[in-house]
Design a protein around this motif. Structure first.
Motif: not given
Length: 274
Positions: A207, A210-211, A215
């Motif tokens: 997570r 991925r972020a 971002g």
């Protein structure tokens, strides 16, 4: 565009409504393409495409598609030879042909589709499916400024369009932006694996990676600042990021690997165009 106004074509035939063709179609309809003057040629339409055609009144696999101002080819490249006899009648004198068939040159398209004169060859990438694509395009000499405007409107509905003076540069576009999403996905994958090796659980590392990638991409898009400056902005001298970049930017690190990867992809694109 040299002052040429971009507009969607008054009539259009889309040949191939798979993932990419279907995504482009959705963007065109949202941009004002006339459904009543749009024909879809897709032997195996997905339920989503069949539903869209029924709901918006698009002609799906008409017996005799009418002549269209623009014909967009979005079939699988390896299917061109078999499909060419059926495609040829769809191209009227004066039609603009826009091809997103990877590896198929303008000369190849003209040879297989004798009626095709004004041809634009384009290489979109996967983020075009969410309207955030990057496309390189090259036009045959017969493409008029007005037709280039049509092509620009069709392609820019899916994101950025860069026009190339030399069709030969399409292979470089393929290597950079066409294959590029896979490089970014690999970065997220490798970053997550590195997080696990550093002690995080696979779920948390996945997570966070991925972020971080998503971002950072959004920030890069939102800022006019060059990527190199954004990198410097987040790197404090002697800090943790600097320590990591000392590894990534060494002589055999990420820049060298990407140059090698892009060169390999470009070389393979040329082989496939054969």
């Amino acid at each position: 565009m040299s002052g040429t106004q971009s507009r969607l074509p008054a009539s259009l035939t889309l040949v191939g409504a798979g993932k990419m063709g279907g995504a482009m179609l959705s963007g065109w309809l949202a941009g004002g393409l006339d459904p009543a003057r749009t024909a879809i040629v897709e032997p195996a339409p997905s339920p989503e495409i069949a539903e869209l055609c029924a709901a918006r009144g698009l002609a799906l696999n008409p017996a005799a598609p009418p002549a269209a101002e623009a014909v967009v080819l979005a079939i699988k490249p390896q299917g061109l030879a078999a499909a060419a006899p059926a495609l040829a009648p769809l191209i009227a004198p004066g039609s603009l042909v826009v091809s997103i068939l990877a590896g198929k040159t303008i000369a190849d398209l003209k040879a297989r589709l004798p009626g095709a004169r004004a041809v634009v060859r384009a290489m979109p990438n996967l983020p075009a499916s969410i309207g955030r694509g990057a496309t390189g395009a090259a036009a045959s000499p017969e493409v008029t400024p007005a037709q280039r405007g049509l092509a620009d409107a069709l392609l820019s509905a899916s994101g950025l369009v860069e026009w190339l003076d030399d069709e030969g540069l399409i292979d470089a576009v393929t290597a950079v932006s066409g294959s590029g999403p896979a490089y970014v996905f690999l970065l997220a994958e490798a970053l997550a694996e590195a997080g696990v090796a550093a002690g995080l659980s696979a779920e948390i590392a996945g997570r966070l990676a991925r972020a971080t990638v998503a971002g950072s991409g959004a920030l890069l898009d939102a800022e006019a600042t060059e990527a190199a400056q954004l990198r410097r902005n987040v790197t404090s001298p002697g800090g943790t990021t600097a320590a990591a970049l000392d590894v990534l930017m060494r002589a055999d690190g990420m820049p060298a690997l990407l140059r090698e990867a892009v060169a390999a992809a470009k070389r393979r694109a040329g082989e496939l165009a054969g």
